[in-house]
Design a protein around this motif. Structure first.
Motif, PDB file in Angstrom:
ATOM      1  N   ARG A 146     -18.799   1.588   6.609  1.00 41.12           N
ATOM      2  CA  ARG A 146     -19.704   0.542   7.102  1.00 41.12           C
ATOM      3  C   ARG A 146     -20.592   1.082   8.218  1.00 41.12           C
ATOM      4  O   ARG A 146     -21.791   0.804   8.266  1.00 41.12           O
ATOM      5  CB  ARG A 146     -18.921  -0.679   7.585  1.00 41.12           C
ATOM      6  CG  ARG A 146     -18.303  -1.493   6.480  1.00 41.12           C
ATOM      7  CD  ARG A 146     -17.821  -2.872   6.936  1.00 41.12           C
ATOM      8  NE  ARG A 146     -17.076  -2.915   8.168  1.00 41.12           N
ATOM      9  CZ  ARG A 146     -15.748  -2.838   8.264  1.00 41.12           C
ATOM     10  NH1 ARG A 146     -15.014  -2.702   7.171  1.00 41.12           N
ATOM     11  NH2 ARG A 146     -15.152  -2.919   9.431  1.00 41.12           N
ATOM     12  N   LEU A 147     -19.996   1.858   9.123  1.00 42.15           N
ATOM     13  CA  LEU A 147     -20.776   2.441  10.216  1.00 42.15           C
ATOM     14  C   LEU A 147     -21.842   3.384   9.673  1.00 42.15           C
ATOM     15  O   LEU A 147     -22.993   3.358  10.103  1.00 42.15           O
ATOM     16  CB  LEU A 147     -19.871   3.193  11.191  1.00 42.15           C
ATOM     17  CG  LEU A 147     -18.907   2.348  12.012  1.00 42.15           C
ATOM     18  CD1 LEU A 147     -18.057   3.239  12.894  1.00 42.15           C
ATOM     19  CD2 LEU A 147     -19.650   1.320  12.843  1.00 42.15           C
ATOM     20  N   HIS A 148     -21.448   4.227   8.727  1.00 48.89           N
ATOM     21  CA  HIS A 148     -22.387   5.186   8.135  1.00 48.89           C
ATOM     22  C   HIS A 148     -23.564   4.459   7.481  1.00 48.89           C
ATOM     23  O   HIS A 148     -24.724   4.842   7.661  1.00 48.89           O
ATOM     24  CB  HIS A 148     -21.652   6.063   7.121  1.00 48.89           C
ATOM     25  CG  HIS A 148     -22.530   7.061   6.451  1.00 48.89           C
ATOM     26  ND1 HIS A 148     -22.958   8.204   7.079  1.00 48.89           N
ATOM     27  CD2 HIS A 148     -23.082   7.066   5.214  1.00 48.89           C
ATOM     28  CE1 HIS A 148     -23.739   8.887   6.248  1.00 48.89           C
ATOM     29  NE2 HIS A 148     -23.824   8.218   5.111  1.00 48.89           N
ATOM     30  N   GLU A 149     -23.266   3.401   6.734  1.00 46.88           N
ATOM     31  CA  GLU A 149     -24.317   2.621   6.071  1.00 46.88           C
ATOM     32  C   GLU A 149     -25.256   1.977   7.075  1.00 46.88           C
ATOM     33  O   GLU A 149     -26.439   1.785   6.801  1.00 46.88           O
ATOM     34  CB  GLU A 149     -23.700   1.564   5.165  1.00 46.88           C
ATOM     35  CG  GLU A 149     -23.034   2.153   3.935  1.00 46.88           C
ATOM     36  CD  GLU A 149     -22.145   1.165   3.192  1.00 46.88           C
ATOM     37  OE1 GLU A 149     -22.149  -0.041   3.524  1.00 46.88           O
ATOM     38  OE2 GLU A 149     -21.427   1.620   2.281  1.00 46.88           O
ATOM     39  N   ALA A 150     -24.746   1.647   8.267  1.00 50.58           N
ATOM     40  CA  ALA A 150     -25.564   1.043   9.323  1.00 50.58           C
ATOM     41  C   ALA A 150     -26.291   2.104  10.155  1.00 50.58           C
ATOM     42  O   ALA A 150     -27.020   1.765  11.086  1.00 50.58           O
ATOM     43  CB  ALA A 150     -24.691   0.175  10.227  1.00 50.58           C
ATOM     44  N   GLY A 151     -26.053   3.384   9.851  1.00 54.08           N
ATOM     45  CA  GLY A 151     -26.685   4.464  10.607  1.00 54.08           C
ATOM     46  C   GLY A 151     -26.004   4.731  11.942  1.00 54.08           C
ATOM     47  O   GLY A 151     -26.621   5.271  12.852  1.00 54.08           O
ATOM     48  N   HIS A 152     -24.736   4.346  12.045  1.00 59.19           N
ATOM     49  CA  HIS A 152     -24.005   4.518  13.296  1.00 59.19           C
ATOM     50  C   HIS A 152     -23.003   5.666  13.201  1.00 59.19           C
ATOM     51  O   HIS A 152     -22.568   6.036  12.121  1.00 59.19           O
ATOM     52  CB  HIS A 152     -23.253   3.237  13.656  1.00 59.19           C
ATOM     53  CG  HIS A 152     -24.154   2.131  14.084  1.00 59.19           C
ATOM     54  ND1 HIS A 152     -23.691   1.040  14.749  1.00 59.19           N
ATOM     55  CD2 HIS A 152     -25.495   1.940  13.946  1.00 59.19           C
ATOM     56  CE1 HIS A 152     -24.690   0.215  15.012  1.00 59.19           C
ATOM     57  NE2 HIS A 152     -25.789   0.742  14.513  1.00 59.19           N
ATOM     58  N   GLN A 153     -22.647   6.189  14.376  1.00 57.15           N
ATOM     59  CA  GLN A 153     -21.609   7.192  14.486  1.00 57.15           C
ATOM     60  C   GLN A 153     -20.355   6.520  15.040  1.00 57.15           C
ATOM     61  O   GLN A 153     -20.424   5.433  15.601  1.00 57.15           O
ATOM     62  CB  GLN A 153     -22.082   8.304  15.426  1.00 57.15           C
ATOM     63  CG  GLN A 153     -23.334   8.992  14.915  1.00 57.15           C
ATOM     64  CD  GLN A 153     -23.983   9.827  16.008  1.00 57.15           C
ATOM     65  OE1 GLN A 153     -23.306  10.486  16.775  1.00 57.15           O
ATOM     66  NE2 GLN A 153     -25.304   9.778  16.068  1.00 57.15           N
ATOM     67  N   LEU A 154     -19.213   7.174  14.896  1.00 58.27           N
ATOM     68  CA  LEU A 154     -17.937   6.592  15.317  1.00 58.27           C
ATOM     69  C   LEU A 154     -17.566   7.042  16.726  1.00 58.27           C
ATOM     70  O   LEU A 154     -17.551   8.241  17.019  1.00 58.27           O
ATOM     71  CB  LEU A 154     -16.834   6.993  14.329  1.00 58.27           C
ATOM     72  CG  LEU A 154     -15.445   6.408  14.539  1.00 58.27           C
ATOM     73  CD1 LEU A 154     -15.459   4.889  14.539  1.00 58.27           C
ATOM     74  CD2 LEU A 154     -14.495   6.919  13.468  1.00 58.27           C
ATOM     75  N   TYR A 155     -17.287   6.055  17.584  1.00 55.22           N
ATOM     76  CA  TYR A 155     -16.891   6.294  18.968  1.00 55.22           C
ATOM     77  C   TYR A 155     -15.597   5.548  19.245  1.00 55.22           C
ATOM     78  O   TYR A 155     -15.203   4.665  18.493  1.00 55.22           O
ATOM     79  CB  TYR A 155     -17.966   5.778  19.934  1.00 55.22           C
ATOM     80  CG  TYR A 155     -19.280   6.511  19.805  1.00 55.22           C
ATOM     81  CD1 TYR A 155     -19.536   7.655  20.551  1.00 55.22           C
ATOM     82  CD2 TYR A 155     -20.251   6.067  18.916  1.00 55.22           C
ATOM     83  CE1 TYR A 155     -20.732   8.339  20.415  1.00 55.22           C
ATOM     84  CE2 TYR A 155     -21.448   6.744  18.778  1.00 55.22           C
ATOM     85  CZ  TYR A 155     -21.681   7.868  19.538  1.00 55.22           C
ATOM     86  OH  TYR A 155     -22.857   8.551  19.404  1.00 55.22           O
ATOM     87  N   CYS A 156     -14.982   5.888  20.372  1.00 57.07           N
ATOM     88  CA  CYS A 156     -13.766   5.192  20.786  1.00 57.07           C
ATOM     89  C   CYS A 156     -13.826   4.930  22.288  1.00 57.07           C
ATOM     90  O   CYS A 156     -14.074   5.845  23.075  1.00 57.07           O
ATOM     91  CB  CYS A 156     -12.527   6.030  20.452  1.00 57.07           C
ATOM     92  SG  CYS A 156     -10.980   5.164  20.818  1.00 57.07           S
ATOM     93  N   LEU A 157     -13.582   3.697  22.645  1.00 55.50           N
ATOM     94  CA  LEU A 157     -13.474   3.273  24.036  1.00 55.50           C
ATOM     95  C   LEU A 157     -11.991   3.287  24.381  1.00 55.50           C
ATOM     96  O   LEU A 157     -11.182   2.665  23.688  1.00 55.50           O
ATOM     97  CB  LEU A 157     -14.064   1.862  24.202  1.00 55.50           C
ATOM     98  CG  LEU A 157     -13.850   1.149  25.523  1.00 55.50           C
ATOM     99  CD1 LEU A 157     -14.470   1.926  26.674  1.00 55.50           C
ATOM    100  CD2 LEU A 157     -14.439  -0.244  25.442  1.00 55.50           C
ATOM    101  N   VAL A 158     -11.652   4.009  25.438  1.00 49.52           N
ATOM    102  CA  VAL A 158     -10.252   4.173  25.850  1.00 49.52           C
ATOM    103  C   VAL A 158     -10.097   3.517  27.215  1.00 49.52           C
ATOM    104  O   VAL A 158     -10.858   3.815  28.132  1.00 49.52           O
ATOM    105  CB  VAL A 158      -9.895   5.681  25.953  1.00 49.52           C
ATOM    106  CG1 VAL A 158      -8.454   5.861  26.391  1.00 49.52           C
ATOM    107  CG2 VAL A 158     -10.185   6.391  24.655  1.00 49.52           C
ATOM    108  N   TRP A 159      -9.102   2.644  27.356  1.00 51.17           N
ATOM    109  CA  TRP A 159      -8.820   2.060  28.667  1.00 51.17           C
ATOM    110  C   TRP A 159      -7.338   1.752  28.779  1.00 51.17           C
ATOM    111  O   TRP A 159      -6.660   1.599  27.763  1.00 51.17           O
ATOM    112  CB  TRP A 159      -9.697   0.827  28.919  1.00 51.17           C
ATOM    113  CG  TRP A 159      -9.274  -0.405  28.197  1.00 51.17           C
ATOM    114  CD1 TRP A 159      -8.516  -1.419  28.675  1.00 51.17           C
ATOM    115  CD2 TRP A 159      -9.600  -0.767  26.844  1.00 51.17           C
ATOM    116  NE1 TRP A 159      -8.349  -2.376  27.710  1.00 51.17           N
ATOM    117  CE2 TRP A 159      -9.006  -1.998  26.582  1.00 51.17           C
ATOM    118  CE3 TRP A 159     -10.343  -0.145  25.834  1.00 51.17           C
ATOM    119  CZ2 TRP A 159      -9.126  -2.634  25.353  1.00 51.17           C
ATOM    120  CZ3 TRP A 159     -10.457  -0.784  24.622  1.00 51.17           C
ATOM    121  CH2 TRP A 159      -9.850  -2.014  24.395  1.00 51.17           C
ATOM    122  N   PRO A 160      -6.857   1.677  30.038  1.00 47.92           N
ATOM    123  CA  PRO A 160      -5.421   1.436  30.249  1.00 47.92           C
ATOM    124  C   PRO A 160      -4.997   0.037  29.831  1.00 47.92           C
ATOM    125  O   PRO A 160      -5.753  -0.854  29.742  1.00 47.92           O
ATOM    126  CB  PRO A 160      -5.208   1.620  31.750  1.00 47.92           C
ATOM    127  CG  PRO A 160      -6.526   1.868  32.348  1.00 47.92           C
ATOM    128  CD  PRO A 160      -7.555   1.908  31.267  1.00 47.92           C
TER     129      PRO A 160
END
Length: 160
Positions: A146-160
């Motif tokens: 879905r991200l690829h089709e939207a032209g997006h790259q994959l990220y991750c938000l990390v928090w405690p």
């Protein structure tokens, strides 16, 4: 720690996601979250077309699952994640293209093999975990597509 996987068109946009969410938006209760079947407390997704996946699975572990299980890369050769933002309260990392593409293109057999391999790790419980891991990899694959089709790259938000 909690990990929220999301898509963005570029690193600059991804870097602004935590501030756009605000302090109250960093928790699992933010947005419209719905459970993904048997994954229950492991993953949730928002109702938007690309949405996000929240999980207790580290992005390093996700990368290792894909590269070792699907690509056959030795664990010591799994590349590091790409740091986008390091803040005292959170971090944003980008999952490398060489992790996302094999995940997107994996077939059922490759996903099943990766799940089985990771279910044999000493703290796992065997076939039940293999099925949960397989389901999780499938959800990640659908999300990455879905991200690829939207032209997006994959990220991750990390928090405690």
């Amino acid at each position: 720690m909690t990990y929220k996987y999301f898509g963005a068109p570029d690193r600059a946009t991804a870097a602004r996601v935590p501030t756009a969410l605000g302090p109250g938006g960093l928790g699992l209760e933010a947005g419209e979250l719905g459970a993904l079947g048997r994954l229950g407390d492991l993953m949730e997704t928002s109702g938007s077309p690309t949405g996000h996946l929240s999980t207790k699975i580290k992005p390093e572990t996700m990368s290792a699952m894909v590269l070792t299980g699907i690509q056959g890369v030795p664990l010591h050769q799994v590349p590091p994640l790409e740091l986008v933002v390091l803040h005292p309260d959170y971090a944003v990392v980008q999952l490398p293209h060489n992790v996302v593409e094999p995940l997107r293109k994996a077939d059922e057999t490759e996903l099943g093999a990766a799940a089985f391999i990771w279910s044999t790790v000493p703290d796992r419980r065997g076939p039940r975990d293999a099925f949960v891991i397989y389901s999780m990899l499938h959800e990640w694959q659908d999300f990455a597509n879905r991200l690829h089709e939207a032209g997006h790259q994959l990220y991750c938000l990390v928090w405690p």
